[in-house]
Write an enzyme that holds these catalytic residues in place. Structure first.
Site, PDB file in Angstrom:
ATOM      1  N   LYS A   1     -23.136 141.914  96.657  1.00  0.00           N
ATOM      2  CA  LYS A   1     -23.455 143.069  95.805  1.00  0.00           C
ATOM      3  C   LYS A   1     -22.751 144.287  96.378  1.00  0.00           C
ATOM      4  O   LYS A   1     -22.475 144.344  97.573  1.00  0.00           O
ATOM      5  CB  LYS A   1     -24.976 143.318  95.805  1.00  0.00           C
ATOM      6  CG  LYS A   1     -25.471 144.059  94.598  1.00  0.00           C
ATOM      7  CD  LYS A   1     -25.729 143.103  93.457  1.00  0.00           C
ATOM      8  CE  LYS A   1     -26.064 143.808  92.179  1.00  0.00           C
ATOM      9  NZ  LYS A   1     -26.495 142.849  91.155  1.00  0.00           N
TER      10      LYS A   1
ATOM     11  N   ASP B   1     -23.077 146.223  86.980  1.00  0.00           N
ATOM     12  CA  ASP B   1     -24.528 146.287  87.182  1.00  0.00           C
ATOM     13  C   ASP B   1     -24.917 147.666  86.637  1.00  0.00           C
ATOM     14  O   ASP B   1     -24.161 148.237  85.839  1.00  0.00           O
ATOM     15  CB  ASP B   1     -24.870 146.131  88.681  1.00  0.00           C
ATOM     16  CG  ASP B   1     -26.343 145.819  88.922  1.00  0.00           C
ATOM     17  OD1 ASP B   1     -26.751 144.664  88.766  1.00  0.00           O
ATOM     18  OD2 ASP B   1     -27.116 146.753  89.245  1.00  0.00           O
TER      19      ASP B   1
END
Ligand code: GLU
Length: 447
Positions: free
Chosen positions: A124, A164
């Site tokens: 991430k 995201d």
């Protein structure tokens, strides 16, 4: 393995990283029993290795705003675990982004990606850059500056970021343009969520929301029910909520609420195609407010400032916005209002107290890492198409996505069925996700 001991160690080592610690605790509590039946896991110290990222990059991102002022943000990429494949996970641009947030998201990503059964490791990244109110040119300059640092550490066989919160198709386009220039390679698998026509996959924009509703459909089917006529409350109004609203409406459910940081919009009789399409305009406005929706569709909708979607009476509640957005108080209100199913679409959207309240009330609760896995799964399908230099049709991608979600659901049931016949989806998802990763780590030796 004793959860308490591992947590005490992590709390001492990573003080203040509360979201990361929350995510780790949930997984460890779910897997403790199964883990302790496998002495080979204990011997290889699988858990002790799994909770620490392989590496974290932190870098300065300097760019110039429209007024000619120099701005500095922090950029990050957490490469958490590559047992199953190259690192894969989104980039989040939000003012609250910090290492703890990205570590929690990266940790969740390992298990989510594992559940898809595709060759995807977990990672991430992102930045504390706040996209709210920024011009298109500012977003582009920021993305280019971000990529100056990150490009050496990504690639289809190394690490493949996606979008995201705060990172959608536009940002991925700018990031990819910069990547291509710096790497001197048209290596499309280095980023996913690209637009269709230059490497993107059909259905990728819808995938997280579609996948979530496919999962919810199975939760209902378990109780011999269907989505027809069911009232769904969604939080957020971004890409994920849009996909969920689209599929839920198509399957006959009524989307009775969407929300933003400014408040909630209650919609009488559910959404129609026009309203769903308007969600995209709202998001594209960059203002991050939902109130204009109620102004535009004033005959059937009502805006209440400062309230959450959970104040609206519904059968199914789906947090689609941000972590910890649904707390214990919200859960109690939903239960009082007769909620029958809860499916987390945002990563860690519900606080532990809320999950406990739903489970204690016997309300089926689907956890984010299973419910929202359709997004990253379709990213995996995008990489497969990129590698094959070929595009599948919408129907082909959607059928594959649907199958993956069905398989995830089945695995959650397989590992989450309790002695009394009830299904603990949280436990099921964590154990199923963990087993694949642990076995791969064992096979690849102590490294
Ligand atoms: N950010 C999404 C997630 O939380 C998508 C990640 C991806 O497609 O790599 O899973």
């Amino acid at each position: 393995m004793k959860v308490q001991d591992i947590m005490a160690h992590l709390e001492a080592k990573h003080p203040g990283e509360s979201e990361y610690l929350q995510a780790v605790r949930e997984v460890l509590e779910s897997i403790e029993e199964v883990y302790n039946q496998h002495p080979e896991f204990e011997k290889a110290k699988i858990v002790e290795r799994l909770v620490e990222p392989d590496r974290i990059f932190t870098f300065r991102v300097t760019w110039v705003d429209d007024k000619g002022e120099v701005q500095t943000n922090l950029g990050y990429r957490v490469q958490f675990n590559a047992a199953l494949g190259a690192y894969k996970g989104g980039l989040r641009f939000h003012k609250a982004v910090n290492v703890s947030m990205l570590k929690f998201l990266g940790f969740e990503q390992i298990f989510k990606n594992s559940l898809t059964n595709l060759p995807l490791g977990g990672g991430k990244g992102g930045s504390d850059f706040d996209p709210v109110g920024k011009s298109d040119a500012e977003v582009m300059r920021f993305c280019q500056a971000f990529m100056y640092e990150l490009w050496r550490n990504i690639g289809p066989d190394q690490d493949s970021p996606a979008g995201d919160v705060g990172v959608g198709g536009r940002e991925i386009g700018y990031l990819y343009g910069a990547y291509k220039k710096l790497a001197r390679e048209h290596s499309t698998g280095a980023l996913t969520g690209k637009s269709y026509g230059w490497g993107g996959s059909l259905i990728r924009p819808e995938a997280t929301g579609f996948g979530a509703i496919y999962y919810v459909e199975r939760m209902l089917k378990e109780k011999k029910e269907s989505l027809k006529g069911k009232k769904i409350a969604l939080s957020g109004f971004g890409n994920v909520a849009w996909g969920a609203a689209t599929k839920a409406t198509e399957l006959g459910a009524e989307v009775v609420a969407i929300s933003g940081p400014d408040g909630v919009v209650e919609i009488k009789g559910g959404m129609d195609k026009k309203m769903i399409a308007y969600m995209l305009d709202l998001r594209a406005s960059g203002k991050n407010i939902v109130e204009p929706f109620a102004k535009k569709f004033s005959k059937v909708s009502k805006f209440t400032a400062g309230k959450k979607a959970w104040s609206v009476k519904c059968d199914i509640a789906c947090p689609c916005a941000f972590q910890n957005e649904l707390d214990e108080k919200d859960a109690k209100q939903l239960i009082k209002n007769g909620v029958q199913y809860v499916a987390e679409v945002s990563n860690m959207g519900c606080q532990p107290g809320a999950i406990a309240a739903f489970q204690a009330a016997g309300i089926p609760f689907g956890p984010g890492k299973a419910v929202n896995a359709g997004g990253v799964a379709t990213s995996g399908l995008e990489i497969a198409q990129n590698a094959a230099h070929y595009n599948w049709t919408s129907e082909e991608v959607d059928a594959k996505l649907h199958k993956i979600m069905n398989d995830i659901y089945d695995m959650c049931v397989q590992y989450g069925k309790e002695k009394d016949g009830s299904i603990n989806y949280v436990k099921g998802a964590n154990i199923a996700g963990f087993m694949r990763v642990a076995n791969a780590m064992l096979a690849q030796g102590t490294i």
